[in-house]
Design an enzyme around this catalytic site. Sequence first.
Site, short mmCIF file in Angstrom:
data_model
loop_
_atom_site.label_atom_id
_atom_site.label_comp_id
_atom_site.label_asym_id
_atom_site.label_seq_id
_atom_site.Cartn_x
_atom_site.Cartn_y
_atom_site.Cartn_z
N HIS A 107 34.46 41.05 40.40
CA HIS A 107 35.13 40.00 39.59
C HIS A 107 36.23 40.66 38.77
O HIS A 107 35.94 41.34 37.79
CB HIS A 107 34.12 39.30 38.67
CG HIS A 107 34.72 38.19 37.85
ND1 HIS A 107 34.16 36.93 37.80
CD2 HIS A 107 35.80 38.14 37.06
CE1 HIS A 107 34.89 36.16 37.02
NE2 HIS A 107 35.89 36.87 36.54
N HIS A 153 40.44 40.34 37.22
CA HIS A 153 41.73 39.65 37.00
C HIS A 153 42.84 40.68 37.05
O HIS A 153 42.86 41.61 36.24
CB HIS A 153 41.75 38.96 35.63
CG HIS A 153 40.72 37.89 35.50
ND1 HIS A 153 40.97 36.56 35.81
CD2 HIS A 153 39.42 37.93 35.12
CE1 HIS A 153 39.88 35.85 35.61
NE2 HIS A 153 38.92 36.66 35.20
N LYS A 178 36.45 30.14 44.18
CA LYS A 178 36.10 30.20 42.77
C LYS A 178 36.04 28.81 42.17
O LYS A 178 36.99 28.04 42.27
CB LYS A 178 37.14 31.05 42.03
CG LYS A 178 36.97 31.09 40.53
CD LYS A 178 35.81 31.96 40.12
CE LYS A 178 35.49 31.81 38.65
NZ LYS A 178 35.23 33.03 37.96
N HIS A 208 32.14 29.96 37.56
CA HIS A 208 32.22 30.14 36.11
C HIS A 208 31.23 29.15 35.52
O HIS A 208 31.49 27.96 35.45
CB HIS A 208 33.64 29.89 35.58
CG HIS A 208 33.75 30.16 34.11
ND1 HIS A 208 34.43 31.24 33.59
CD2 HIS A 208 33.21 29.52 33.04
CE1 HIS A 208 34.31 31.24 32.27
NE2 HIS A 208 33.58 30.20 31.91
N HIS A 212 29.67 36.64 35.68
CA HIS A 212 29.57 37.12 34.29
C HIS A 212 28.47 36.42 33.48
O HIS A 212 28.74 35.76 32.48
CB HIS A 212 30.91 37.02 33.54
CG HIS A 212 31.71 35.76 33.80
ND1 HIS A 212 31.19 34.51 33.64
CD2 HIS A 212 33.00 35.58 34.18
CE1 HIS A 212 32.12 33.62 33.93
NE2 HIS A 212 33.22 34.24 34.26
N ASP A 248 35.07 41.53 35.24
CA ASP A 248 35.84 40.48 34.55
C ASP A 248 36.90 41.12 33.66
O ASP A 248 37.26 40.54 32.62
CB ASP A 248 34.93 39.55 33.75
CG ASP A 248 35.62 38.22 33.42
OD1 ASP A 248 36.70 37.95 33.98
OD2 ASP A 248 35.08 37.47 32.60
O1 DOR Z 1 37.31 36.08 29.04
C1 DOR Z 1 37.75 35.56 30.07
N1 DOR Z 1 39.01 35.80 30.48
N2 DOR Z 1 36.96 34.74 30.75
C2 DOR Z 1 37.43 34.03 31.79
O2 DOR Z 1 36.68 33.30 32.35
C3 DOR Z 1 38.84 34.11 32.18
C4 DOR Z 1 39.44 35.37 31.78
C5 DOR Z 1 40.95 35.36 31.86
O3 DOR Z 1 41.49 34.97 32.88
O4 DOR Z 1 41.60 35.80 30.91
ZN ZN Z 2 36.93 36.13 34.93
#
Ligand code: DOR
Ligand code: ZN
Length: 350
Positions: free
Chosen positions: A18, A20, A104, A141, A179, A252
Site C-alpha cells: 500500500h 502513495h 481500490k 479503505h 491500514h 501507506d
Molecule cells: O493518511 C492518509 N493519507 N490516509 C489515506 O487514506 C490517504 C492518504 C493520502 O493519500 O494522503
Molecule cells: Zn493510503
Amino acid sequence: MTEQPMTRLTLRRPDDWHLHLRDGEMLKAVLPHSAAHFARAIIMPNLVPPVVTAEQALAYRGRIEAALPEGARFTPLMTLYLTEQTDPKDVARAHAEGIATAVKLYPAGATTNSASGVRDFDKVRGVLETMAEIGMPLCVHGEVTDPAIDIFDREAVFIDRVLKPIRRKVPDLRVVMEHVTTQDAVDYVRDSNKNLAATITTHHLIINRNHILAGGIRPHYYCLPVAKREGHRIALVEAATSGDRRFFLGTDSAPHTDANKLLPCGCAGCFTAPNTMSCLAEVFEAAGKLGQLEAFASLNGPRFYRLPPNEETITLVKGAPVTYPTQIETGVGSVTVFDPGFALHWRVEG
Ligand code: DOR
Ligand code: ZN
C-alpha cells in the site's frame, strides 16, 4: 550460555502492499526512497483526477517507470479507483492484461481525494462480482463517512455496516482491509478463514493517538485512519509480529508537502518510505520477534496476492543510530520524514 543478540538479519527483499507515489515532481522525489528497499508496491490510485480506467493505470505506470532512478529494480503494481461508474469489463481487461493488480475502494469522502469514491455499495455490485470470478483483490479503505460516527469508531463501524454485508453478498471476493488500526479489525480478520487479509502500516505500529495530541498538536502524525488508543496499537503489533499469513506490510507512506500539512486544516498522511525498514526492525526487535519480520514484510503479501516472493534479499545491520533526513526536498516543497520518536539502530545494507 546467554544468547548473543542478533546484529544482522537477512530477509527476502520486501514489498510494500500500500503506497502513495503521487505524480510529477513529487513522484520523482519520493519514488527512489521506496525503490531503494522494496521490490514491488501496490500503488494507490487517488491522484487528481483519480486513476479509474485500465488506460489511465497503464499511463500512470509508464510515468512511474520513467521516474525510476537508473538501475533501480522496482515493479509498480497498479490499482484502479472504484467509482459507481466503473465498467466491470474494463476491470476484467486490466486484470487479464496485467495492467492492474487490484481495485481500490474508497467510501466517498473518507480521505484524501476520495470524492469520486463509492456512496451506494449496491451500485458496484457488478464490478465486485466480476472481481470475485477472476480472483482480483479489492483493497478497502475501511472507514464509514457518516459524520455522526465518531472518527475513532469509523473503522469498527465500517466492518459491521459495510464490509460484512459486502462479503455476505459476494463471498468469493478477495478483500484486503487496508491500514487496519483497531483490535476490532484484527479480530475480524482473524475470525475469517478465507478471502480476507489486512495490511498494517509502519506508523500505526509505533504511534497511538496521544502522539498526535498530547503536549501539542503534531500534524506529521495525523493520518487516516487516525491512530487509536494504545491498546489498539498493541493489538496491531501482536498481529504483525505473529507470523499469521493474513497480516502484511502496507506502509501507506503518503507524502504531502509541509505547506499542506501545516495548515489550519492540514492533509492526512505520514511519509515513512525512507526509514520504514529501520522502524520495523526496531518494532519487531522490541517485541522479541525479529524472526517474523520476513513473514510480515516479504512473504505474507505475495502469498495473498498469488505472486512469488522475491528471490533477492536485503540485510539489516544493527549498529550506531542510523541517520536519515528529517525532510526531503521535492520540486513542489519539502516533505517531512516520519519521526518514530526513538533512535533507529538497524540500517539496510545494500
Ligand atoms: O493518511 C492518509 N493519507 N490516509 C489515506 O487514506 C490517504 C492518504 C493520502 O493519500 O494522503
Ligand atoms: Zn493510503
